[in-house]
Design a protein around this motif. Structure first.
Motif, PDB file in Angstrom:
ATOM      1  N   ARG A  81       0.818  -1.211   0.000  1.00 45.97           N
ATOM      2  CA  ARG A  81       0.000   0.000   0.000  1.00 45.97           C
ATOM      3  C   ARG A  81       0.852   1.262   0.000  1.00 45.97           C
ATOM      4  O   ARG A  81       0.489   2.264  -0.590  1.00 45.97           O
ATOM      5  CB  ARG A  81      -0.927   0.015   1.225  1.00 45.97           C
ATOM      6  CG  ARG A  81      -1.942  -1.114   1.250  1.00 45.97           C
ATOM      7  CD  ARG A  81      -3.097  -0.795   2.187  1.00 45.97           C
ATOM      8  NE  ARG A  81      -2.636  -0.429   3.516  1.00 45.97           N
ATOM      9  CZ  ARG A  81      -2.488  -1.290   4.527  1.00 45.97           C
ATOM     10  NH1 ARG A  81      -2.732  -2.584   4.329  1.00 45.97           N
ATOM     11  NH2 ARG A  81      -2.096  -0.874   5.705  1.00 45.97           N
ATOM     12  N   GLU A  82       2.005   1.183   0.695  1.00 47.28           N
ATOM     13  CA  GLU A  82       2.828   2.391   0.839  1.00 47.28           C
ATOM     14  C   GLU A  82       4.292   1.963   0.931  1.00 47.28           C
ATOM     15  O   GLU A  82       4.673   1.263   1.856  1.00 47.28           O
ATOM     16  CB  GLU A  82       2.426   3.148   2.112  1.00 47.28           C
ATOM     17  CG  GLU A  82       3.298   4.354   2.390  1.00 47.28           C
ATOM     18  CD  GLU A  82       2.893   5.030   3.697  1.00 47.28           C
ATOM     19  OE1 GLU A  82       3.520   6.057   4.027  1.00 47.28           O
ATOM     20  OE2 GLU A  82       1.977   4.533   4.371  1.00 47.28           O
ATOM     21  N   GLN A  83       5.089   2.372  -0.032  1.00 42.78           N
ATOM     22  CA  GLN A  83       6.511   2.031  -0.014  1.00 42.78           C
ATOM     23  C   GLN A  83       7.198   2.901   1.031  1.00 42.78           C
ATOM     24  O   GLN A  83       7.362   4.108   0.836  1.00 42.78           O
ATOM     25  CB  GLN A  83       7.137   2.282  -1.389  1.00 42.78           C
ATOM     26  CG  GLN A  83       8.552   1.771  -1.507  1.00 42.78           C
ATOM     27  CD  GLN A  83       8.660   0.251  -1.355  1.00 42.78           C
ATOM     28  OE1 GLN A  83       9.244  -0.201  -0.391  1.00 42.78           O
ATOM     29  NE2 GLN A  83       8.092  -0.499  -2.281  1.00 42.78           N
ATOM     30  N   PRO A  84       7.612   2.319   2.179  1.00 37.81           N
ATOM     31  CA  PRO A  84       8.186   3.134   3.256  1.00 37.81           C
ATOM     32  C   PRO A  84       9.611   3.553   2.911  1.00 37.81           C
ATOM     33  O   PRO A  84      10.286   2.937   2.079  1.00 37.81           O
ATOM     34  CB  PRO A  84       8.153   2.203   4.458  1.00 37.81           C
ATOM     35  CG  PRO A  84       8.288   0.834   3.863  1.00 37.81           C
ATOM     36  CD  PRO A  84       7.543   0.895   2.550  1.00 37.81           C
ATOM     37  N   ASP A  85      10.069   4.587   3.582  1.00 38.90           N
ATOM     38  CA  ASP A  85      11.452   5.031   3.392  1.00 38.90           C
ATOM     39  C   ASP A  85      12.435   4.089   4.084  1.00 38.90           C
ATOM     40  O   ASP A  85      13.600   4.000   3.673  1.00 38.90           O
ATOM     41  CB  ASP A  85      11.619   6.451   3.938  1.00 38.90           C
ATOM     42  CG  ASP A  85      10.763   7.444   3.173  1.00 38.90           C
ATOM     43  OD1 ASP A  85      11.119   7.747   2.022  1.00 38.90           O
ATOM     44  OD2 ASP A  85       9.740   7.883   3.724  1.00 38.90           O
ATOM     45  N   LEU A  86      11.995   3.403   5.129  1.00 41.04           N
ATOM     46  CA  LEU A  86      12.870   2.486   5.856  1.00 41.04           C
ATOM     47  C   LEU A  86      12.064   1.290   6.344  1.00 41.04           C
ATOM     48  O   LEU A  86      10.963   1.449   6.889  1.00 41.04           O
ATOM     49  CB  LEU A  86      13.521   3.199   7.054  1.00 41.04           C
ATOM     50  CG  LEU A  86      14.433   2.351   7.943  1.00 41.04           C
ATOM     51  CD1 LEU A  86      15.666   1.885   7.170  1.00 41.04           C
ATOM     52  CD2 LEU A  86      14.857   3.130   9.194  1.00 41.04           C
ATOM     53  N   LEU A  87      12.615   0.091   6.123  1.00 41.30           N
ATOM     54  CA  LEU A  87      12.043  -1.129   6.689  1.00 41.30           C
ATOM     55  C   LEU A  87      12.991  -1.632   7.767  1.00 41.30           C
ATOM     56  O   LEU A  87      14.177  -1.858   7.510  1.00 41.30           O
ATOM     57  CB  LEU A  87      11.871  -2.208   5.603  1.00 41.30           C
ATOM     58  CG  LEU A  87      11.505  -3.615   6.100  1.00 41.30           C
ATOM     59  CD1 LEU A  87      10.128  -3.615   6.766  1.00 41.30           C
ATOM     60  CD2 LEU A  87      11.551  -4.619   4.953  1.00 41.30           C
ATOM     61  N   VAL A  88      12.468  -1.785   8.975  1.00 43.32           N
ATOM     62  CA  VAL A  88      13.262  -2.294  10.101  1.00 43.32           C
ATOM     63  C   VAL A  88      12.730  -3.680  10.459  1.00 43.32           C
ATOM     64  O   VAL A  88      11.544  -3.836  10.778  1.00 43.32           O
ATOM     65  CB  VAL A  88      13.185  -1.359  11.324  1.00 43.32           C
ATOM     66  CG1 VAL A  88      14.050  -1.914  12.463  1.00 43.32           C
ATOM     67  CG2 VAL A  88      13.617   0.050  10.953  1.00 43.32           C
ATOM     68  N   ILE A  89      13.604  -4.680  10.381  1.00 44.17           N
ATOM     69  CA  ILE A  89      13.222  -6.048  10.741  1.00 44.17           C
ATOM     70  C   ILE A  89      13.988  -6.444  11.999  1.00 44.17           C
ATOM     71  O   ILE A  89      15.217  -6.530  11.991  1.00 44.17           O
ATOM     72  CB  ILE A  89      13.547  -7.055   9.613  1.00 44.17           C
ATOM     73  CG1 ILE A  89      12.876  -6.635   8.312  1.00 44.17           C
ATOM     74  CG2 ILE A  89      13.137  -8.460  10.011  1.00 44.17           C
ATOM     75  CD1 ILE A  89      13.237  -7.538   7.126  1.00 44.17           C
ATOM     76  N   ASP A  90      13.237  -6.637  13.073  1.00 44.62           N
ATOM     77  CA  ASP A  90      13.831  -7.108  14.331  1.00 44.62           C
ATOM     78  C   ASP A  90      13.811  -8.640  14.303  1.00 44.62           C
ATOM     79  O   ASP A  90      12.751  -9.259  14.371  1.00 44.62           O
ATOM     80  CB  ASP A  90      13.028  -6.570  15.519  1.00 44.62           C
ATOM     81  CG  ASP A  90      13.740  -6.799  16.844  1.00 44.62           C
ATOM     82  OD1 ASP A  90      14.575  -7.730  16.915  1.00 44.62           O
ATOM     83  OD2 ASP A  90      13.452  -6.072  17.814  1.00 44.62           O
ATOM     84  N   LEU A  91      14.976  -9.241  14.182  1.00 43.95           N
ATOM     85  CA  LEU A  91      15.066 -10.682  13.952  1.00 43.95           C
ATOM     86  C   LEU A  91      14.896 -11.530  15.206  1.00 43.95           C
ATOM     87  O   LEU A  91      14.821 -12.760  15.110  1.00 43.95           O
ATOM     88  CB  LEU A  91      16.420 -11.009  13.299  1.00 43.95           C
ATOM     89  CG  LEU A  91      16.603 -10.422  11.898  1.00 43.95           C
ATOM     90  CD1 LEU A  91      18.058 -10.500  11.482  1.00 43.95           C
ATOM     91  CD2 LEU A  91      15.715 -11.148  10.899  1.00 43.95           C
ATOM     92  N   ASP A  92      14.847 -10.889  16.364  1.00 49.94           N
ATOM     93  CA  ASP A  92      14.672 -11.644  17.599  1.00 49.94           C
ATOM     94  C   ASP A  92      13.345 -12.400  17.570  1.00 49.94           C
ATOM     95  O   ASP A  92      12.294 -11.837  17.260  1.00 49.94           O
ATOM     96  CB  ASP A  92      14.714 -10.681  18.788  1.00 49.94           C
ATOM     97  CG  ASP A  92      14.903 -11.423  20.109  1.00 49.94           C
ATOM     98  OD1 ASP A  92      15.237 -12.626  20.079  1.00 49.94           O
ATOM     99  OD2 ASP A  92      14.729 -10.793  21.167  1.00 49.94           O
ATOM    100  N   ARG A  93      13.410 -13.677  17.851  1.00 46.70           N
ATOM    101  CA  ARG A  93      12.267 -14.607  17.903  1.00 46.70           C
ATOM    102  C   ARG A  93      11.800 -15.093  16.538  1.00 46.70           C
ATOM    103  O   ARG A  93      10.845 -15.868  16.457  1.00 46.70           O
ATOM    104  CB  ARG A  93      11.084 -14.002  18.671  1.00 46.70           C
ATOM    105  CG  ARG A  93      11.408 -13.659  20.118  1.00 46.70           C
ATOM    106  CD  ARG A  93      11.858 -14.868  20.896  1.00 46.70           C
ATOM    107  NE  ARG A  93      12.291 -14.537  22.236  1.00 46.70           N
ATOM    108  CZ  ARG A  93      11.486 -14.469  23.303  1.00 46.70           C
ATOM    109  NH1 ARG A  93      10.187 -14.704  23.149  1.00 46.70           N
ATOM    110  NH2 ARG A  93      11.963 -14.168  24.481  1.00 46.70           N
ATOM    111  N   PHE A  94      12.407 -14.642  15.478  1.00 44.30           N
ATOM    112  CA  PHE A  94      12.155 -15.283  14.190  1.00 44.30           C
ATOM    113  C   PHE A  94      13.026 -16.533  14.087  1.00 44.30           C
ATOM    114  O   PHE A  94      14.151 -16.565  14.599  1.00 44.30           O
ATOM    115  CB  PHE A  94      12.468 -14.334  13.020  1.00 44.30           C
ATOM    116  CG  PHE A  94      11.385 -13.339  12.735  1.00 44.30           C
ATOM    117  CD1 PHE A  94      10.156 -13.760  12.237  1.00 44.30           C
ATOM    118  CD2 PHE A  94      11.591 -11.975  12.954  1.00 44.30           C
ATOM    119  CE1 PHE A  94       9.147 -12.835  11.965  1.00 44.30           C
ATOM    120  CE2 PHE A  94      10.591 -11.059  12.683  1.00 44.30           C
ATOM    121  CZ  PHE A  94       9.361 -11.480  12.201  1.00 44.30           C
ATOM    122  N   GLU A  95      12.521 -17.549  13.395  1.00 50.05           N
ATOM    123  CA  GLU A  95      13.229 -18.818  13.250  1.00 50.05           C
ATOM    124  C   GLU A  95      13.726 -18.969  11.808  1.00 50.05           C
ATOM    125  O   GLU A  95      12.925 -18.919  10.866  1.00 50.05           O
ATOM    126  CB  GLU A  95      12.311 -19.995  13.591  1.00 50.05           C
ATOM    127  CG  GLU A  95      11.960 -20.101  15.059  1.00 50.05           C
ATOM    128  CD  GLU A  95      13.175 -20.456  15.907  1.00 50.05           C
ATOM    129  OE1 GLU A  95      14.111 -21.092  15.373  1.00 50.05           O
ATOM    130  OE2 GLU A  95      13.189 -20.081  17.091  1.00 50.05           O
TER     131      GLU A  95
END
Length: 478
Positions: free
Chosen positions: A45-59
């Motif tokens: 819907r909206e191309q953000p200026d920054l994508l932040v992915i917090d990897l904690d708890r992802f497998e």
């Protein structure tokens, strides 16, 4: 700048709330997503200026593809990965999908806000320049050279440490290896004088039980099989470890697992300590992964070489040793006799050959059975070896017959040796048949005599001892 928008992705509600409190004021709009699907929908819907992915708890086994797709959909637009220090393997995996920035967690609110603000203001991802690529090629070549001529795991590990210490910024390199008993030990280290991992970790072996196994990246990598990275010593969560690292000027620590041949516990880990924290480029991560694969390959080569040496030694033993008694067999005995004859002639020293066999051995087998006969042969061999010198060689030449090659021994001394052997065997107890006796022949090597001639003369003397009533010694005629 406040017109910028951002998406923060974390499966943890508390982390989303904390990120909003720390960083919402940096953006005109901040969207909080709890899954990769939600983040993908927001990005559509909206191309953000920054994508932040917090990897904690992802497998990685579950979420790697979905998170990789998010990075790829950014098409080079800024992505910031917040990576737990014990999960640094995420970084090269996601870098394969597109350019990313990263920061290692845990971070306090101020450090988190600074990391996000920096990435928002500097969207370009650092890449290796020509000089950096040459340095990486040189590092790979040095590691490859370390594999050449490594005789064992220790020499290979020392060579690896020396190669890794040539990489600019590395203060110290160490190699941890999994040893017999499935425990970890420090195999080698090199670098800054006075920086000793044993002192830092409070031990050098049984490191899987070390108090700092959950905090020091090298131990984390070996125990967990995944890369570990701390960009600030305090991220380890161990104040004493952080203080020890800072005391030696260490600002960043990286642990890389050395992969096993297949699934399962890694062979060990490489430990790299840096004087300054910096973001590693995709080329650097790729080179480091190559280094760990080369290290694993080198360890496999060493293991194969040692196994081949063991098999060769075993084959040599089998081909030269009598299986029942453990003494030299006839073929090997003939080779040894020829060597001793050459040595005796070269140094002009005497050489004696003794020949003996067990009296009425057939009767032992017939009366008590072959197992008792085998026991008698082993007892005779063991008893004889016990009274011989270290330089004397006992040979089973066939059946119940034995030879003794006695270097530096004259005929007279050979007679004394033979009598000593005869008495010892006569007194030896043999389970199942009490005692046996032996008859012996002795000969000293003649000046121009061959091995065959010497053997024939000792056998003839043995035959005379048999005719003389057995359990006695006869000297061979010249």
């Amino acid at each position: 700048m406040l017109e910028q928008t951002a998406i923060y992705l974390s499966p943890m509600a508390q982390r989303r709330a904390e990120f909003g409190d720390a960083c919402a004021s940096l953006f005109a709009r901040l969207h909080l997503a709890d899954s990769a699907d939600v983040a993908a929908s927001l990005m559509a819907r909206e191309q953000p200026d920054l994508l932040v992915i917090d990897l904690d708890r992802f497998e990685p086994s579950i979420d790697a593809d979905a998170l990789g797709d998010l990075v790829a959909r950014r098409a080079g637009a800024p992505v910031l990965l917040l990576c737990p220090f014990a999960g640094a393997a995420w970084l090269p995996a996601l870098m394969a999908h597109g350019p990313v920035h990263y920061a290692v967690t845990p971070l306090d609110a101020a450090a988190l806000r600074a990391a996000v603000g920096t990435r928002r203001a500097q969207p370009e991802v650092p890449a290796s320049d020509a000089a950096g690529l040459r340095t990486l090629l040189d590092l790979r070549a040095r590691v490859q050279a370390a594999l050449d001529g490594a005789e064992d795991a220790h020499t290979l590990s020392e060579a690896l440490c020396a190669a890794l210490c040539t990489w600019p910024g590395v203060l110290h390199a160490g190699v941890f290896l999994l040893k017999d008993g499935n425990d970890l030990q420090l195999e080698a280290q090199q670098g800054l004088e006075g920086l000793l991992l044993g002192a830092l970790l409070q031990r050098t072996d049984r490191l899987l039980q070390a108090p700092l196994r959950h905090a020091f990246p090298g131990l984390l990598a070996a125990a967990g099989g995944t890369a570990a990275l701390i960009e600030v010593p305090e991220q380890s969560g161990e104040p004493a470890l952080a203080e020890g690292l800072r005391a030696h000027g260490v600002a960043m620590a990286l642990g890389l697992p050395i992969p096993a041949d297949g699934p399962g516990t890694p062979r060990g880990a490489l430990s790299l300590l840096f004087g300054a924290a910096r973001a590693l480029t995709p080329d650097e991560w790729a080179t480091l992964q190559d280094v760990t694969r080369l290290a694993a390959f080198g360890l496999r080569l060493v293991a194969i070489g040692q196994e081949n040496e063991h098999l060769t030694a075993r084959l040599t033993y089998i081909s030269t040793t009598d299986a029942l008694t453990g003494v030299a067999n006839r073929r090997h005995g003939e080779e040894l006799l020829e060597k001793e004859i050459k040595r005796a002639r070269r140094y002009r020293v005497p050489l004696a050959l003794l020949s003996f066999d067990i009296d009425r051995f057939k009767a032992v087998n017939d009366t008590y059975g072959y197992p008792v006969g085998d026991m008698a042969l082993r007892t005779v061999a063991d008893t004889t070896r016990a009274v011989l010198r270290a330089s004397d060689i006992l040979v089973r030449s066939g059946g119940e017959e034995f030879h003794i090659i006695a270097p530096h021994t004259s005929a007279i001394d050979g007679l004394k040796m033979a009598e000593k052997v005869r008495v010892a065997i006569e007194q030896a107890e043999i389970p199942g048949c009490d005692h046996v006796t032996v008859s012996l022949g002795v000969a000293q090597l003649g000046e121009q005599e061959s091995g065959d001639s010497l053997t024939q003369r000792t056998d003839a003397a043995l035959a005379r001892a048999k005719r003389a009533g057995r359990n006695c010694v006869e000297l061979a005629m010249q």
